[in-house]
Write a protein that holds these residues in place. Sequence first.
Motif, PDB file in Angstrom:
ATOM      1  N   LEU A  77      66.477  67.064  36.070  1.00  0.00           N
ATOM      2  CA  LEU A  77      65.819  65.867  36.053  1.00  0.00           C
ATOM      3  C   LEU A  77      67.270  64.496  36.227  1.00  0.00           C
ATOM      4  O   LEU A  77      67.078  63.737  37.633  1.00  0.00           O
ATOM      5  CB  LEU A  77      65.037  65.833  35.673  1.00  0.00           C
ATOM      6  CG  LEU A  77      63.574  66.876  35.895  1.00  0.00           C
ATOM      7  CD1 LEU A  77      62.515  67.037  34.967  1.00  0.00           C
ATOM      8  CD2 LEU A  77      63.050  65.932  37.254  1.00  0.00           C
ATOM      9  N   LEU A 109      60.931  59.299  40.229  1.00  0.00           N
ATOM     10  CA  LEU A 109      60.282  59.651  40.549  1.00  0.00           C
ATOM     11  C   LEU A 109      61.193  60.701  38.883  1.00  0.00           C
ATOM     12  O   LEU A 109      60.346  61.609  38.470  1.00  0.00           O
ATOM     13  CB  LEU A 109      60.273  60.435  41.580  1.00  0.00           C
ATOM     14  CG  LEU A 109      59.517  61.612  41.241  1.00  0.00           C
ATOM     15  CD1 LEU A 109      58.179  60.951  41.586  1.00  0.00           C
ATOM     16  CD2 LEU A 109      59.635  62.696  43.713  1.00  0.00           C
ATOM     17  N   ALA A 110      62.047  60.890  39.725  1.00  0.00           N
ATOM     18  CA  ALA A 110      63.256  61.958  38.448  1.00  0.00           C
ATOM     19  C   ALA A 110      62.318  61.061  36.900  1.00  0.00           C
ATOM     20  O   ALA A 110      62.202  61.559  35.904  1.00  0.00           O
ATOM     21  CB  ALA A 110      64.225  62.051  38.446  1.00  0.00           C
ATOM     22  N   VAL A 132      58.665  62.079  35.502  1.00  0.00           N
ATOM     23  CA  VAL A 132      59.277  63.307  34.942  1.00  0.00           C
ATOM     24  C   VAL A 132      59.627  63.269  33.696  1.00  0.00           C
ATOM     25  O   VAL A 132      58.905  63.919  32.660  1.00  0.00           O
ATOM     26  CB  VAL A 132      59.599  64.155  35.576  1.00  0.00           C
ATOM     27  CG1 VAL A 132      58.804  65.526  35.505  1.00  0.00           C
ATOM     28  CG2 VAL A 132      58.566  64.115  36.923  1.00  0.00           C
ATOM     29  N   ALA A 141      57.627  61.746  30.973  1.00  0.00           N
ATOM     30  CA  ALA A 141      56.619  62.862  30.485  1.00  0.00           C
ATOM     31  C   ALA A 141      56.869  63.725  29.617  1.00  0.00           C
ATOM     32  O   ALA A 141      55.952  65.225  29.593  1.00  0.00           O
ATOM     33  CB  ALA A 141      55.523  62.703  31.265  1.00  0.00           C
ATOM     34  N   PHE A 142      58.374  64.952  29.449  1.00  0.00           N
ATOM     35  CA  PHE A 142      58.946  65.418  29.465  1.00  0.00           C
ATOM     36  C   PHE A 142      58.107  66.432  28.191  1.00  0.00           C
ATOM     37  O   PHE A 142      58.181  67.743  28.868  1.00  0.00           O
ATOM     38  CB  PHE A 142      60.554  65.918  29.600  1.00  0.00           C
ATOM     39  CG  PHE A 142      60.746  67.262  29.583  1.00  0.00           C
ATOM     40  CD1 PHE A 142      60.983  67.361  31.431  1.00  0.00           C
ATOM     41  CD2 PHE A 142      61.065  68.230  28.417  1.00  0.00           C
ATOM     42  CE1 PHE A 142      62.149  68.347  31.375  1.00  0.00           C
ATOM     43  CE2 PHE A 142      61.903  69.328  29.118  1.00  0.00           C
ATOM     44  CZ  PHE A 142      62.392  69.424  30.670  1.00  0.00           C
ATOM     45  N   LEU A 158      62.104  67.361  44.542  1.00  0.00           N
ATOM     46  CA  LEU A 158      62.565  66.813  43.346  1.00  0.00           C
ATOM     47  C   LEU A 158      60.438  66.714  43.227  1.00  0.00           C
ATOM     48  O   LEU A 158      60.342  66.748  41.506  1.00  0.00           O
ATOM     49  CB  LEU A 158      62.940  65.561  42.710  1.00  0.00           C
ATOM     50  CG  LEU A 158      62.480  64.528  41.429  1.00  0.00           C
ATOM     51  CD1 LEU A 158      62.696  65.472  40.603  1.00  0.00           C
ATOM     52  CD2 LEU A 158      62.751  62.971  41.761  1.00  0.00           C
ATOM     53  N   VAL A 171      60.034  70.037  41.175  1.00  0.00           N
ATOM     54  CA  VAL A 171      60.435  70.063  40.313  1.00  0.00           C
ATOM     55  C   VAL A 171      59.598  69.753  39.226  1.00  0.00           C
ATOM     56  O   VAL A 171      58.872  70.470  37.788  1.00  0.00           O
ATOM     57  CB  VAL A 171      61.641  70.174  40.303  1.00  0.00           C
ATOM     58  CG1 VAL A 171      62.430  70.318  38.925  1.00  0.00           C
ATOM     59  CG2 VAL A 171      62.511  70.574  41.121  1.00  0.00           C
ATOM     60  N   GLY A 172      59.262  68.811  39.323  1.00  0.00           N
ATOM     61  CA  GLY A 172      58.636  67.711  38.652  1.00  0.00           C
ATOM     62  C   GLY A 172      57.291  68.235  38.524  1.00  0.00           C
ATOM     63  O   GLY A 172      56.916  69.085  37.349  1.00  0.00           O
ATOM     64  N   VAL A 207      57.300  71.313  35.917  1.00  0.00           N
ATOM     65  CA  VAL A 207      57.993  71.196  35.022  1.00  0.00           C
ATOM     66  C   VAL A 207      56.695  70.182  33.835  1.00  0.00           C
ATOM     67  O   VAL A 207      56.647  71.216  32.367  1.00  0.00           O
ATOM     68  CB  VAL A 207      58.841  70.212  34.956  1.00  0.00           C
ATOM     69  CG1 VAL A 207      59.188  69.693  33.356  1.00  0.00           C
ATOM     70  CG2 VAL A 207      60.379  70.620  35.349  1.00  0.00           C
ATOM     71  N   LEU A 208      55.713  69.807  34.776  1.00  0.00           N
ATOM     72  CA  LEU A 208      54.667  69.464  33.880  1.00  0.00           C
ATOM     73  C   LEU A 208      53.260  70.011  33.950  1.00  0.00           C
ATOM     74  O   LEU A 208      53.082  69.332  32.838  1.00  0.00           O
ATOM     75  CB  LEU A 208      54.373  67.872  34.350  1.00  0.00           C
ATOM     76  CG  LEU A 208      55.663  66.974  34.379  1.00  0.00           C
ATOM     77  CD1 LEU A 208      55.200  65.429  34.997  1.00  0.00           C
ATOM     78  CD2 LEU A 208      55.447  66.506  33.077  1.00  0.00           C
TER      79      LEU A 208
END
Lengths: 484, 204, 338
Positions: free
Chosen positions: A108, A137-138, A141, A144-145, B160, B163-164, B167-168
């Motif tokens: 990310l 966007l990355a 994320v 909130a990882f 992305l 992927v996001g 991941v979440l």
Amino acid sequence: MLYQDALRLLPELFLAGSIIVLLMYGVFSGDSKTRSVVILSFATIVAAAVLVWRMPGGEGVAFAEQFQSDTFTRYAKILVLIGAGSCMIMSMRYIERANMARFEFPILFLFATLGMMMMISANDLMSLYMGLELQSLALYVVAAFRRDTLRSTEAGLKYFVLGALSSGMLLYGISLVYGFVGTTGFDQLNQVIAGLRGEGQPLPVGLVIGLVFVAAGLAFKVSAVPFHMWTPDVYEGAPTIVTAFFATAPKIAALALFVRVMSEPFAALTDQWQQILVFVALASMILGAFAALSQSNIKRLMAYSSIGHVGYALVGLAAGTQTGVEAVLVYMAIYLIMNIGTFACILCMRREGRMVEAISDLAGLSKSQPMMALALCIFMFSMAGIPPLLGFWGKWYVFAAALDAGLTWLVIIGVLASVVGAFYYIRIIKIMYFDEAAEPFDKDTGAETGFVIGLSAIAVVGLFVFLAPLENAAKLAASAVFGG
Amino acid sequence: MILQAIAFYLFAGVTVASAVMVVFARNPVHSVLFLILAFFNAAGLFVLLGAEFIAMILVIVYVGAVAVLFLFVVMMLNIDFKAMREGFVSNAPIGVIIGFILIVELLLLVGGWTIQAPAIGAIATPIPPINEVTNTEALGHVLYTKYIYLFQAAGMILLLAMVGAIVLTHRTRPGIKRQVIADQIAKGHMDTVSVQKVPSRSGV
Amino acid sequence: MQELIMTYGIPLAIIVAKILAIMLPLTITVAFYTYAERKVIAAAQMRRGPNVVGPFGLLQPIADAVKLLFKETILPSKANIIVFLFAPILTFTLAMVAWAVIPVNEGWVIADINVGILYLFAISSLGVYGVIMSGWASNSKYPFLGALRSAAQMVSYEVSMGFVIVTVIICVGSFNLTDIVLAQKSVWFCIPLLPMFVVFFISALAETNRTPFDLPEGESELVGGYFTEYSSMTFALFFLGEYANMLLMCAMTTLLFLGGWLPPLDIAPFNWVPGIVWFLLKVGFLAFVFLWVRATLPRYRYDQLMRLGWKVFLPLSLFWVVATAGFLVYFDMVPNAG
């Protein structure tokens, strides 16, 4: 033609290809291989930096003028890659300790870095938006990882909602500009607007409104007042390594984008946007100085500090001259070095395996970890702008450029704000050196973080000797914006 | 000509009416269904414009996929609309003011709409004549050549996003039996049954 | 007045006639398809099947229709009546509307539009709404569960179906269904694109909620799935819609992979037979396979179904899109290039 275009895009292409390869590698080998993904990602960033430096495609535009590469993009991209690379290498142990060692994390980061490079190189409002969105966007994320903790998810959600709003504003502005000018390309925008002004025609009102919206959207991305609300909460809530990343690479990229958009397509509208920027810079400096006074959390403090720094950087842009842009570029480099160092120190603030974030936790650091205390002391003095440390020179360039452009009272207020700001930076030094010693921090921070701290401390102390080459590089970069 | 006019007013009228109903319907599921109706009629308008490719994509993507997921979420969440409508009256004036400002701005903009002369030549690619090239082809010609950079960038953003989202939200739950089809197929009688010599009078 | 009739009346009459020419045979076929289903399954299970009403039970579908017509339409008291009644109408309408672009022979088509295959795909992707709406509006557990399953299933399999269609389209260079058939003059696409043919056919089974993917209806678990609460005409519309959709899928498969109305070989005895006969034969064969599959295979479990859709078909079809495109570009066989 295509080959030449692809050659100009090579660093981005390389990064995108690596992302996909690393993603496959991560998926097939699982989270146990996170460390090797981080190392490979770091190597990718280094390689991308080399490619950016070498500029295999030379200067020029590519892909139907959507993309450009010149000395300005090279300068900004190198800074971004330095920021991203340092955060990447520091994240290696951090994510393991913080129990968030999943292979997507470095990927990310790479996505965000790719987005930043694309936005720096944008030569069209459309590609600008694409890059910006990829980066944002990355970042949503990664904020909130740590999805199981309330603070991190809250930070991610806040950032997302407000970020989406600002993207909307930016897009609305872009659509207005397109509607009233009929093109989104930077070069064409520049020509058309300059033509309009040259003929002395009245400006279309929609164009100015569009410009305001674009400026507002960009101000949000650099977290300048009055679009700063998200910054403290997001900085505090996000995992510290992510905060470190937020404060360095994306800031640089967004500032570079701000500079480019204001002084290339809208160069002929300088008189229009200058007033906006003067206000934004002023408000950011003042708020950054005063709001930080009452903070007890070091990450929140750094958030306000970064708002203030953005204010100083924008003073240079507000000047609207080539020297102003040059000063912004120098300031960006200096800001980057100071912030990487400071955040590396904050990353070391751990007790019994848990992160601590209160400023009071730093008490007596000079006794338990004198080297780290010294480094942090250097960074704080530099941020406060004490000569001859780097931070002073950054402010000096910016204020000098603003004085040249006749913004005397802006400079006066800026100097006053930095005096106020100095108070809270120096307070940290006082806490470290003169307060009752608290328990020492854990020492197993790893060599990389120590290395980053050491390197940036040396840079902050000693680099003023090398200010001339930095200034030359910035001059070259700024000339690309104004020359072409 | 008159048929086209009728069709236009039909589609446009239904679009606007259902858009209004999206806002005013009491039941959230009805709102979503009206939204779908609005999409569908918008697709009809695209057909009238001669942009049949976009019309079909609108139906396939928005109506056929996005709105389905949307409907799913709305049906499952069981949103309490009474709670959401609380404070509607007190906030209404602000909403009206903002709406008014937006309308004034839009009118202002439409009123002052001009495309600057120097830019006219630069406006994108001229549309090829409709009976020589279908609009799908025309779209493909610019999308994959001139705007390939943006196209690929959009691809990266979508990757992305995927992927996001994973991941979440993705969790590997422990203690779940998973079916491994390859193992099942590879299993032969030799693995499961063994023939043993049973000595008489002693059992196994 | 004269002019009005000439410009609008006559074309309208022609269109109506065309629509009737498709609709009437189609409705009758659908009715007898239900009869065929019972007969085929009976044969597979060594039973006789319907044999009382009329010779060989041939009038059974008529009897069923009459029975359904005269039954009472039951509206559950807690149902959302408008949506509840609209759902079967929608299902049936969509199943009929799709036939507008199906060419049964060269030029025998109501609307020969540029984006025919996209239109078909769009209409079939709308089919999911009938299911969701009926499940939700019934306000009852089993229909709702059935609707959820069905919607998830249809959306999942649509993805790989889309890729299969893309593969065919890049071999043809046009969205027009007539062009797609004519492009198969030399060889039917089911031969070079055999895996895609299989994927498409299986996805078609899933898309129409047929065995082995009939979980949404799963009598033994869900009492009949999303149309549990329906009776009489509303049920009949669902029923007809579903079978019309099956025939539509067969027709789509025929057009995309089995060369539509084209004879297997363009030589003497074959090309004497009119195209429509070939078309009907192919559709009939595929329709038989639908029934054959139902008589043969047990139902899939839900996770198996999802696994097949997302982990097998999606990567496979994606790979074939890329492979086909690569092949065409490498050998310079891209249609309509220029």
